[in-house]
Every structure is written in structure tokens, then in C-alpha cells.
Design a protein around this motif. Structure first.
Motif, PDB file in Angstrom:
ATOM      1  N   SER A  63       0.837  -1.209   0.000  1.00  0.00           N
ATOM      2  CA  SER A  63       0.000   0.000   0.000  1.00  0.00           C
ATOM      3  C   SER A  63       0.867   1.252   0.000  1.00  0.00           C
ATOM      4  O   SER A  63       2.085   1.204   0.236  1.00  0.00           O
ATOM      5  CB  SER A  63      -0.904   0.003   1.235  1.00  0.00           C
ATOM      6  OG  SER A  63      -0.126   0.178   2.406  1.00  0.00           O
ATOM      7  N   GLU A  64       0.230   2.366  -0.257  1.00  0.00           N
ATOM      8  CA  GLU A  64       0.952   3.643  -0.252  1.00  0.00           C
ATOM      9  C   GLU A  64       1.506   3.960   1.129  1.00  0.00           C
ATOM     10  O   GLU A  64       2.597   4.511   1.252  1.00  0.00           O
ATOM     11  CB  GLU A  64       0.043   4.775  -0.743  1.00  0.00           C
ATOM     12  CG  GLU A  64      -0.314   4.678  -2.207  1.00  0.00           C
ATOM     13  CD  GLU A  64       0.905   4.562  -3.100  1.00  0.00           C
ATOM     14  OE1 GLU A  64       1.798   5.434  -3.026  1.00  0.00           O
ATOM     15  OE2 GLU A  64       0.989   3.573  -3.870  1.00  0.00           O
ATOM     16  N   ARG A  65       0.757   3.603   2.172  1.00  0.00           N
ATOM     17  CA  ARG A  65       1.263   3.899   3.516  1.00  0.00           C
ATOM     18  C   ARG A  65       2.517   3.095   3.814  1.00  0.00           C
ATOM     19  O   ARG A  65       3.414   3.569   4.521  1.00  0.00           O
ATOM     20  CB  ARG A  65       0.188   3.665   4.573  1.00  0.00           C
ATOM     21  CG  ARG A  65      -0.297   2.241   4.710  1.00  0.00           C
ATOM     22  CD  ARG A  65      -1.408   2.119   5.745  1.00  0.00           C
ATOM     23  NE  ARG A  65      -1.956   0.776   5.816  1.00  0.00           N
ATOM     24  CZ  ARG A  65      -1.432  -0.210   6.523  1.00  0.00           C
ATOM     25  NH1 ARG A  65      -0.327   0.002   7.227  1.00  0.00           N
ATOM     26  NH2 ARG A  65      -1.991  -1.408   6.539  1.00  0.00           N
ATOM     27  N   HIS A  66       2.596   1.871   3.277  1.00  0.00           N
ATOM     28  CA  HIS A  66       3.826   1.096   3.450  1.00  0.00           C
ATOM     29  C   HIS A  66       5.004   1.806   2.795  1.00  0.00           C
ATOM     30  O   HIS A  66       6.086   1.925   3.385  1.00  0.00           O
ATOM     31  CB  HIS A  66       3.672  -0.292   2.815  1.00  0.00           C
ATOM     32  CG  HIS A  66       2.665  -1.170   3.475  1.00  0.00           C
ATOM     33  ND1 HIS A  66       1.996  -2.162   2.787  1.00  0.00           N
ATOM     34  CD2 HIS A  66       2.200  -1.209   4.754  1.00  0.00           C
ATOM     35  CE1 HIS A  66       1.167  -2.784   3.618  1.00  0.00           C
ATOM     36  NE2 HIS A  66       1.262  -2.210   4.815  1.00  0.00           N
TER      37      HIS A  66
ATOM     38  N   GLU B 219       5.319   4.988   1.952  1.00  0.00           N
ATOM     39  CA  GLU B 219       5.648   6.260   2.619  1.00  0.00           C
ATOM     40  C   GLU B 219       6.439   6.017   3.897  1.00  0.00           C
ATOM     41  O   GLU B 219       7.405   6.740   4.182  1.00  0.00           O
ATOM     42  CB  GLU B 219       4.361   7.025   2.930  1.00  0.00           C
ATOM     43  CG  GLU B 219       3.642   7.528   1.674  1.00  0.00           C
ATOM     44  CD  GLU B 219       2.264   8.091   1.974  1.00  0.00           C
ATOM     45  OE1 GLU B 219       1.929   8.216   3.178  1.00  0.00           O
ATOM     46  OE2 GLU B 219       1.524   8.405   1.020  1.00  0.00           O
TER      47      GLU B 219
END
Length: 394
Positions: free
Chosen positions: A249-252, A254
């Protein structure tokens, strides 16, 4: 506390891994599993001079063991007598072998119409490959698993574990339990068959997707995503080992980019989506590798897990059999080794957990033919005369 298959009796003619693990799963589900071997033992026993290799002990815990010579009339008759009282018979001989011996499904279902007969094989009962001899290695080759394993500039490599055997075993166990469920409604048994080759095709989801969507995708991608659709997705060197890191995911991404000091790669064109980063795999991997230089594996894992980034150390087999999580989950049972080598065999436990049901007690695998007379007397009602006839005619 009962288990799902309490009261179910199983004749396990399985051999090597596919049949052995299927029977083990059924035993952990509560079934009374009787391992049936020829007097000289199943094939995997030949892997040690004493006939007690760790593999036999690893996959035959919680079973009783008998020997029958199915090449003799008395042995075949005994199997029919046992099958007449059993719920399930499972075997993974070559397709058609049991019929050749005169104890195939037609014969046994006539003796017991409620019998669930399960046959595991390499390629299944039908199709152009049905008669091919098959083992895990050959099915790995045929299924594309070997072709897709390894690095782009290297030779194709087989997977380390016997993945075809064990996937075949799990599917066979699912087929058996489904047939038992059906029988509870219809009162009739069923013939069930599973080919390992069939079980492998769904595992090619990523390579097949790459073939469909990317004509330039290499067949082998090393430790990168087999569809080349995710980055970072790799196994990276640390100061004294390796660590696997993946960002789904994007949070990973970031969190990882922030941790490695590359905030400049967050939210900018070319790195602002999973597919964009996958196109720039080398740049992403170089940034991760540079940060890992000089860092210990345990330090890296602690930091990234704290950041919520999926990662794991690359553990050795020695690490795994001493793993505290597997111990806590009841997946490792250290039983005395019946053969040569170390004093204990770390027998696997049951991966499927049922709320309110205690973990199954794991007992040693039977010695070759250890329970022959006990089982024949208990299940088939054999008396001294029948037992003596079996002994003298086989």
C-alpha cells in the motif's frame, strides 16, 4: 471437546508426502487413521537403512500402522474386509494401480457403498498425461514452477520444499471432507481424485498475469515479484543476513521511504503509485540496499515492523524449527527419534484451529506393522485363525 472428524475411520494407503500429509491432516481433525503399508514398508522408508527416516515420523504421527501384501489374495481380502467397515480410503498409487490389484473403487464400493474413496496422483485420472509417472520434481517441471523460479540470467531452479506434494495433499483432504459432508445428506459414498498438476496451475496467478499484460516480462524474476508488478518486493542483504521487504500500500511505501531517508521519493511523479514504482524497480531497490548497508537484520526488522512495513528476516531451517511463534501455535512437537540422527523429530502440528477445541495430542508414528493384528481384530473382526492365515499366506 470433540473434533470435526471424531468417529470417522480412515484407511491411509498414502505414500511419500502427498498421501502421508493428507492422512496426517485427517488424524488431526479427529479421524482414526490406519496407515496401511506393504510388509516391506512404503517407499519413503527406503531413505534410511533402518527404515525409520524422519520423513516417516514427520508425516505419520497419530496413526496406527498395519502391513498388508496386496499382491496376495489374503492381503487383498483383508483390505476389502477393512474397507467394508471404514468411512474413507485414501491412496496415491499410480492411476489404475489399485484396479490392477483388484482392490479399486468398484470393488471396495461394492463392499461398502458409503465408502469415500480418495485417489491422489500426479496428473489425475484423465487427460494426455494421466499415465505419466509423477513425483514432486516432475510436476514442478511440468507445471511451470521450475521455469519461473530462479534469476533471469540463471538456470531454472526447483522450489526447495515439496510444494506439489503438499498442495496435492491439502486438496485431497478437502475433497475427502467435502465428500463426507455430502454423504451425511445422501448416505452414499463418493470417488474423489486430485492431480497435483491441477493444483499447481492456480499458483501461477502472478506469472500468468505478467504474460497476459506484459509481453516483455521475464520468466524468472529472482526474489522480485513474479509479475514484476510491485516494488519494493525483494530479498535484500544486510550486514549478516537477508531481509525480505514488500510494500503493498501507499502507507507502506511512505513509511519505508521516510525510514530510509528518501522522502524525496514520496508523492512525486514516477513513484506515486505501485505500478509507477514497479517500472523503476532498480532505483527503488538501490535506495533500499544503500540504507541496509552495515545494518543488522534484527535491527532492520524491528524498525520496519515498528513503522508498519511488511518485512521478515530470512530464517534458516534451524531457525524455523526453534521458532517461538510456531511453538506458541502448537505447530512443533518434539518426539523421540525412532531412527538414526538427532534425538528428536520436530513433528508438525495442525495448522487449522477450531475455536473451543483443544490442540490434538500428537503421538509417535507407528512402527512398520505395529498394529496389524489389533486393527484387523478390532475393525474387521478377525480371530486367531484369520490372523494366522494372513501371516502364512503373505
Amino acid at each position: 471437546m470433540s473434533r470435526p472428524l471424531d468417529g470417522i475411520s480412515v484407511l491411509d494407503l498414502g505414500q511419500i508426502y502427498q498421501g502421508g500429509y493428507c492422512g496426517l491432516l485427517l488424524s488431526y481433525l479427529g479421524a482414526d487413521v490406519v496407515k496401511v503399508e506393504p510388509p516391506w514398508g512404503e517407499n519413503v522408508r527406503t531413505r534410511s537403512e533402518d527404515g525409520k527416516p524422519p520423513q516417516v515420523q514427520f508425516l505419520n504421527a497419530n496413526k496406527r500402522g498395519i502391513t498388508l501384501d496386496l499382491k496376495s489374495a489374503a492381503g487383498r481380502e483383508a483390505l476389502v474386509d477393512l474397507a467394508a467397515e471404514a468411512d474413507v480410503l485414501l491412496e496415491n498409487f499410480a492411476t489404475g494401480k489399485m484396479d490392477e490389484l483388484g482392490v479399486g473403487y468398484d470393488t471396495l464400493s461394492e463392499a461398502n457403498p458409503e465408502l469415500v474413496y480418495a485417489h491422489g496422483s500426479g496428473y489425475g485420472d484423465s487427460g494426455p498425461y494421466a499415465d505419466y509417472p509423477a513425483m514432486d520434481l516432475t510436476v514442478q517441471a511440468m507445471s511451470g514452477l521450475i521455469h519461473t523460479t530462479g534469476f533471469p540470467d540463471g538456470d531454472p531452479v526447483k522450489a526447495g520444499p515439496a510444494v506439489c506434494d503438499f498442495l496435492g495433499a491439502v486438496h485431497l483432504a478437502l475433497g475427502i471432507t467435502s465428500a463426507l459432508f455430502e454423504r451425511s445428506r445422501t448416505g452414499e459414498g463418493r470417488y474423489v481424485e486430485v492431480g497435483m498438476y491441477d493444483c499447481m496451475y492456480p499458483t501461477l496467478a502472478s506469472p500468468v498475469s505478467a504474460h497476459v499484460s506484459r509481453s516483455d516480462a521475464p520468466p524468472r524474476t529472482g526474489n522480485q515479484h513474479s509479475g514484476l508488478a510491485i516494488a519494493p518486493y525483494n530479498v535484500y542483504p544486510t550486514d549478516e543476513g537477508y531481509v525480505a521487504i514488500i510494500c503493498i500500500s501507499e502507507r507502506h511505501w511512505e513509511a519505508l521511504a521516510t525510514r530510509i531517508g528518501r522522502e524525496d521519493l514520496v508523492g512525486v511523479e514516477g513513484y506515486d503509485s505501485k505500478s509507477a514504482r514497479a517500472e523503476r524497480r532498480e532505483t527503488v531497490d538501490d535506495a533500499v540496499t544503500a540504507w541496509l548497508d552495515g545494518r543488522r537484520t534484527d535491527e532492520v526488522v524491528d524498525q520496519l515492523l515498528g513503522d508498519g512495513v511488511p518485512c521478515a528476516p530470512v530464517q534458516t531451517v534451524e531457525d524455523v524449527i526453534d521458532d517461538e511463534h510456531l511453538e506458541d501455535r502448537g505447530m512443533i512437537h518434539r518426539l523421540p527419534n525412532q531412527g538414526e540422527g538427532r534425538s528428536e523429530v520436530p513433528v508438525p502440528g495442525m495448522p487449522i484451529k477450531f475455536a473451543g477445541v483443544a490442540e490434538p495430542t500428537v503421538e509417535q508414528a507407528p512402527l512398520l506393522g505395529e498394529h496389524t493384528e489389533e486393527v484387523l481384530a478390532e475393525i474387521a473382526g478377525y480371530g486367531p485363525e484369520e490372523l494366522e492365515r494372513l501371516r502364512t499366506e503373505t
